[in-house]
Design an enzyme around this catalytic site. Structure first.
Site, mmCIF file in Angstrom:
data_model
loop_
_atom_site.group_PDB
_atom_site.id
_atom_site.type_symbol
_atom_site.label_atom_id
_atom_site.label_comp_id
_atom_site.label_asym_id
_atom_site.label_seq_id
_atom_site.Cartn_x
_atom_site.Cartn_y
_atom_site.Cartn_z
ATOM 1 N N LYS A 161 47.781 44.353 34.866
ATOM 2 C CA LYS A 161 46.837 43.803 35.983
ATOM 3 C C LYS A 161 45.795 44.388 36.689
ATOM 4 O O LYS A 161 45.771 45.807 35.689
ATOM 5 C CB LYS A 161 47.822 42.493 36.585
ATOM 6 C CG LYS A 161 48.135 41.984 35.325
ATOM 7 C CD LYS A 161 48.653 40.993 36.587
ATOM 8 C CE LYS A 161 49.921 39.918 35.298
ATOM 9 N NZ LYS A 161 50.440 39.056 36.329
ATOM 10 N N HIS A 188 44.816 35.530 29.297
ATOM 11 C CA HIS A 188 45.791 35.705 31.100
ATOM 12 C C HIS A 188 45.382 34.189 31.497
ATOM 13 O O HIS A 188 44.061 33.630 31.773
ATOM 14 C CB HIS A 188 45.585 36.452 31.444
ATOM 15 C CG HIS A 188 46.623 36.548 32.282
ATOM 16 N ND1 HIS A 188 47.246 36.347 33.531
ATOM 17 C CD2 HIS A 188 48.160 37.481 31.643
ATOM 18 C CE1 HIS A 188 48.286 36.558 33.649
ATOM 19 N NE2 HIS A 188 48.885 37.172 32.652
ATOM 20 N N GLU A 240 53.081 31.594 29.691
ATOM 21 C CA GLU A 240 53.293 31.704 30.509
ATOM 22 C C GLU A 240 53.179 30.378 31.743
ATOM 23 O O GLU A 240 52.550 30.115 32.234
ATOM 24 C CB GLU A 240 52.349 33.048 31.312
ATOM 25 C CG GLU A 240 52.799 34.153 29.881
ATOM 26 C CD GLU A 240 52.409 35.169 31.141
ATOM 27 O OE1 GLU A 240 53.176 36.818 31.130
ATOM 28 O OE2 GLU A 240 50.554 35.409 31.152
ATOM 29 N N GLY A 272 54.088 35.998 39.269
ATOM 30 C CA GLY A 272 54.504 36.577 40.294
ATOM 31 C C GLY A 272 55.125 36.218 41.551
ATOM 32 O O GLY A 272 54.764 36.133 42.653
HETATM 33 P P1 PGA Z 1 54.912 38.926 36.241
HETATM 34 O O1 PGA Z 1 52.981 38.537 35.574
HETATM 35 O O2 PGA Z 1 56.065 39.960 35.660
HETATM 36 O O3 PGA Z 1 54.272 40.020 37.493
HETATM 37 O O4 PGA Z 1 55.310 37.536 37.343
HETATM 38 C C1 PGA Z 1 53.756 38.131 34.089
HETATM 39 C C2 PGA Z 1 52.060 38.098 33.215
HETATM 40 O O5 PGA Z 1 51.510 38.090 34.823
HETATM 41 O O6 PGA Z 1 51.835 38.883 32.495
#
Ligand code: PGA
Length: 247
Positions: free
Chosen positions: A11, A91, A161, A167
């Site tokens: 990110k 995403h 996802e 997150g």
């Molecule tokens: P995370 O994010 O592992 O921090 O939950 C996953 C993503 O957004 O690809």
């Protein structure tokens, strides 16, 4: 037989010194059954590609056009030129922060293919949609709308996802993950045929950590993970790679 894939999405994190984490990953022995990918911010793609060894480097987004008057954007051919072999498209943070639609993501995927990049197409339901019982309908419609004709195991990866799991430390139950992945697999086979529909890898993403990785990787049709926070530190990501390779 699908090879597994552990993909890290950094990110908007990472200055030049973060490449030391990639270097540490690259120095670990290559896993047997697992491909590895790191998607750093665009500023680090070139530097990352130079030290990545057999770890694939990916971008986090691309424009639908190859070049032109689009200030601040980056094209698939630029990512490829910098050494990337893949790009994340759609995403949920792009869908939410930048209003990207399924049609946009389909066009971005076509742009990625044009530059010989593997597209990692992301989809997933919101908490509201999950609570309303709409998850399977939502992800089916996102998969249909975001994936162009011509998807193959070589040019496309799909990442499920759930937005509410990203997150947050929240993870769907293993049954919930399996239900979605089985449905996505059936839809891919239906649309792209037995061979390619079964060759496209399905990743789970959302709060994957060393502590929950093994359980998630035991779920049917989970071919790996797209990992955010836990991909920033080599030790954490290596533990996830090891869990996947052992699954
Ligand atoms: P995370 O994010 O592992 O921090 O939950 C996953 C993503 O957004 O690809």
């Amino acid at each position: 037989m699908r090879r597994k894939l552990a993909a890290g999405n950094w990110k908007m994190n990472g200055l030049t010194d973060a490449l030391s984490e990639l270097k540490a990953l690259a120095q670990a022995p290559s896993p047997n059954q697992t491909d590895r990918m790191i998607c750093p911010p665009a500023t680090l793609v070139s530097g990352a590609a130079q030290i990545a060894g057999d770890i694939q480097i990916g971008g986090q987004d691309c424009h639908i056009n190859e070049s032109g008057a689009h200030t601040g954007d980056i094209s698939a051919s630029m990512l490829s030129d910098a050494g990337a072999t893949a790009v994340i498209v759609g995403h949920s943070e792009r869908r939410q922060d930048h209003g990207e639609t399924d049609a946009d993501i389909q066009n971005k995927t076509l742009a990625a293919w044009q530059s010989d990049l593997t597209a990692v197409i992301c989809l997933g339901e919101s908490l509201q949609q999950r609570e309303n019982g709409d998850t399977l309908a939502v992800v089916a419609s996102q998969l249909e709308g975001s994936t162009p004709d011509g998807a193959t195991g070589a040019n496309t990866v799909v990442a499920y996802e759930p937005i509410w799991a990203i997150g947050t430390g929240l993870v769907p139950s293993l049954e919930q993950i399996g239900e979605v992945h089985d449905a996505l697999r059936a839809q891919l086979v239906e649309r792209f045929g037995e061979t390619e529909g079964n060759a496209i890898r399905l990743l789970y993403g959302g709060s994957v950590k060393p502590g929950n990785a093994s359980d998630i990787f035991a779920v049917s049709n989970v071919d790996g993970a797209l990992v955010g926070g836990a991909s920033l530190k080599a030790n954490d990501f290596q533990a996830i790679i090891d869990a996947l390779d052992a699954a």
